[in-house]
Structure formats: structure tokens, C-alpha cells
Design an enzyme around this catalytic site. Structure first.
Site, PDB file in Angstrom:
ATOM      1  N   LYS A  54     -18.208  46.026  -6.993  1.00  0.00           N
ATOM      2  CA  LYS A  54     -19.537  46.089  -7.594  1.00  0.00           C
ATOM      3  C   LYS A  54     -19.968  44.646  -7.849  1.00  0.00           C
ATOM      4  O   LYS A  54     -19.285  43.897  -8.566  1.00  0.00           O
ATOM      5  CB  LYS A  54     -19.459  46.866  -8.922  1.00  0.00           C
ATOM      6  CG  LYS A  54     -20.717  46.822  -9.800  1.00  0.00           C
ATOM      7  CD  LYS A  54     -21.751  47.812  -9.310  1.00  0.00           C
ATOM      8  CE  LYS A  54     -22.917  47.934 -10.297  1.00  0.00           C
ATOM      9  NZ  LYS A  54     -22.567  48.655 -11.533  1.00  0.00           N
ATOM     10  N   SER A  56     -23.601  41.756  -8.026  1.00  0.00           N
ATOM     11  CA  SER A  56     -25.031  41.614  -8.266  1.00  0.00           C
ATOM     12  C   SER A  56     -25.776  41.633  -6.935  1.00  0.00           C
ATOM     13  O   SER A  56     -25.320  41.064  -5.943  1.00  0.00           O
ATOM     14  CB  SER A  56     -25.334  40.287  -8.961  1.00  0.00           C
ATOM     15  OG  SER A  56     -24.682  40.194 -10.205  1.00  0.00           O
ATOM     16  N   THR A 108     -28.341  39.363 -10.485  1.00  0.00           N
ATOM     17  CA  THR A 108     -29.712  39.809 -10.269  1.00  0.00           C
ATOM     18  C   THR A 108     -30.563  39.446 -11.468  1.00  0.00           C
ATOM     19  O   THR A 108     -31.744  39.113 -11.324  1.00  0.00           O
ATOM     20  CB  THR A 108     -29.759  41.328 -10.037  1.00  0.00           C
ATOM     21  OG1 THR A 108     -28.753  41.679  -9.089  1.00  0.00           O
ATOM     22  CG2 THR A 108     -31.117  41.759  -9.528  1.00  0.00           C
ATOM     23  N   ALA A 109     -29.979  39.525 -12.649  1.00  0.00           N
ATOM     24  CA  ALA A 109     -30.716  39.173 -13.867  1.00  0.00           C
ATOM     25  C   ALA A 109     -31.262  37.749 -13.767  1.00  0.00           C
ATOM     26  O   ALA A 109     -32.438  37.496 -14.066  1.00  0.00           O
ATOM     27  CB  ALA A 109     -29.801  39.307 -15.084  1.00  0.00           C
ATOM     28  N   HIS A 152     -27.232  45.341 -19.472  1.00  0.00           N
ATOM     29  CA  HIS A 152     -26.460  46.489 -19.935  1.00  0.00           C
ATOM     30  C   HIS A 152     -26.931  47.003 -21.294  1.00  0.00           C
ATOM     31  O   HIS A 152     -28.108  47.073 -21.582  1.00  0.00           O
ATOM     32  CB  HIS A 152     -24.964  46.147 -19.956  1.00  0.00           C
ATOM     33  CG  HIS A 152     -24.408  45.761 -18.621  1.00  0.00           C
ATOM     34  ND1 HIS A 152     -24.788  46.360 -17.446  1.00  0.00           N
ATOM     35  CD2 HIS A 152     -23.486  44.826 -18.267  1.00  0.00           C
ATOM     36  CE1 HIS A 152     -24.122  45.827 -16.438  1.00  0.00           C
ATOM     37  NE2 HIS A 152     -23.334  44.877 -16.903  1.00  0.00           N
TER      38      HIS A 152
END
Length: 280
Positions: A54, A56, A108-109, A152
């Protein structure tokens, strides 16, 4: 050989992968699981260390030669974007020259933040400090950084730290594009072959469906890895980040991913990807 995978200990990941990780998906062998923060898994993928991770979406352009994007298991959605938080009430313009903590420079943030800041902070922000996501809010509260980019469950808990929401990156993205917010991707080695990649995608889909069919089955696993998170917050976290895009990206999901990476490449923030780069 046992498949080696890595994902975060966050409730959405442990909820989604519970059945698969415990050998409960019919016909699927349980993988060898490593739990790691997103900045760590991004680095693992760049170094080609594991079979499935997992990561980004912001990391995706750097690893697509070796890894294929799977169409399920990841995190996309609406109303679930990263937030910029401050200890006092500031305007976006007042971020000029300020220190900002982020969970990963390939997250991604951070990519969404860079796209937003290009318009909203014309003077440019200052130093970027990378911290594990659970350390960001305490750092903002304690004045170690001027602002923090959080992801999150921080959406549900930042007020407990006395912090203020300066901006919502997901809201800005949705207003600009009308697309869902792409956050976390599931990637697997292309060298596994198309048939094996398709099998893995179906196993992950099955794990998602099993989690939805019996939410209580994963409860102990979720809470054991949730870093002392309140069970109610864990439930909110799962409800927000595990949705129809987790089972299948679909046209809207792929459009969101392509839209993010195309805009970011146009700004020189990521390498451009080819027309078939998201296929497997």
C-alpha cells in the site's frame, strides 16, 4: 513462495486485509505481512523490496516500471481529504515562509497540498518537515512546526489537540475537479505476471467483501493495530475510507488517479506517466 506484503496498521487497511492476511479467503494463501507507516512503504516500493504494498498515489509515478496498480484495496473517496492544521487561526496567505509538517514528501497528501498551495499561498510556504502521521498534531500543538498536513483519523480528532483547520485539501480537489480524492494505492510486482496479478486483485476484492459481510470478524485485528485509537474513531475511519472504490476503482477512480498525476506532472511535481501506465 509466500507473498510478501506491506500495509499500514490503520483501521481501513487492517479491516480490508483481515480475511486475506488470516488465510480466510478461499483458495488464497495468507501473505507475510509487514506493518509500516506510509512513508516507509513508499520507500520500500521505490527500492523494490516487497511483492505487494500500500503506497501513496503520489509515489506511483516513480514505481510503475516495476509495480502495477491493482484496481482494488486502496483508498479513494469523497469528503476524506488531508487537512492543513494550525495552532492558531491563520489564513492561507499567512503560511508564507512557515514550517509545515507532512507525512511523506511522496504522499498524495503532500501532492494535493502542493497543488493547493500554488494557488492559495502565493508567497510560498517555508521548510517541509517529514514526520510519522501520528506525530504531526502534537508537533503543531507544541509549536515545533507552524502547520501540519494530516491524514487518516486526524479528521476526527484534531480538535482534541486544540488545533484549527486552515484548509481541506480534499475539498479543494473536489471543487476543482469534481473527482473523488485518490489517496492510497495497492501495487504489486509486474514480474508476477498478468494472471497472478488478476488473481491477487480478486483475492483482495474477496477480502473486502468478507469484511463488509461480517464487520465483527476483523474487530480484534483492527483494534490491536490501531495505536490505542478509540473504537468509535476506528469505526469512523473505516466508514470513511472503505467504500465502493475499495472494491473497484471503476471509471471514476481511474479518472481521479489520472487527473491527479496529470495535473502534478504539468506542475513538475511528478514524472509524467504514459497512456497505458495504469494498466496491468
Amino acid at each position: 513462495m509466500t507473498l510478501r506484503v506491506a500495509y499500514s496498521p490503520c483501521p481501513n487497511d487492517t479491516f480490508v486485509f483481515h480475511a486475506w492476511a488470516h488465510g480466510l479467503v478461499p483458495g488464497a494463501e495468507a501473505p507475510e505481512v509487514t506493518f509500516a507507516d506510509i512513508d516507509v512503504t513508499n520507500g520500500m516500493a521505490e527500492r523494490g523490496e516487497l511483492d505487494l504494498l500500500k503506497i501513496s498515489y503520489g509515489q506511483l509515478p516513480w514505481v510503475l516500471d516495476e509495480y502495477a496498480l491493482l484496481p482494488c484495496g486502496g483508498a479513494l473517496g469523497r469528503g476524506c481529504g488531508p487537512l492543513v492544521l494550525t495552532a492558531g487561526e491563520l489564513t492561507p496567505e499567512q503560511l508564507t515562509g512557515r514550517t509545515v509538517a507532512v507525512p511523506s514528501e511522496r504522499s498524495t497528501a503532500y501532492l494535493l497540498f502542493r497543488l493547493w498551495a500554488a494557488q492559495a499561498v502565493p508567497g510560498g510556504f517555508g521548510e517541509i518537515v517529514v514526520l510519522p502521521f501520528h506525530e504531526i498534531m502534537p508537533a503543531v500543538r507544541d509549536g515545533k512546526v507552524d502547520a501540519g498536513l494530516v491524514i487518516h483519523e486526524a479528521r476526527f480528532t484534531y480538535q482534541r489537540y486544540g488545533l484549527h483547520r486552515l484548509a481541506d485539501m480534499g475539498e479543494a480537489w473536489e471543487l476543482a475537479t469534481g473527482l473523488p480524492i485518490p489517496l492510497g494505492a495497492i501495487v504489486a510486482r509486474r514480474s508476477l505476471g498478468r494472471e497472478r496479478l488478476a488473481e491477487l486483485a480478486e483475492q483482495i476484492r474477496s477480502s473486502v467483501r468478507m469484511a463488509w459481510d461480517d464487520p465483527g470478524a476483523s474487530r480484534e485485528y483492527v483494534l490491536a493495530h490501531a495505536q490505542e485509537m478509540d473504537p468509535a474513531v476506528a469505526d469512523q475511519h473505516i466508514g470513511l475510507y472503505v467504500n465502493e472504490f475499495t472494491a473497484d476503482l471503476g471509471e471514476a477512480g481511474y479518472a481521479a488517479v489520472r487527473g491527479l498525476l496529470t495535473r502534478a506532472a504539468a506542475e513538475g511535481l511528478v514524472p509524467a506517466i504514459g497512456p497505458g501506465a495504469l494498466d496491468f
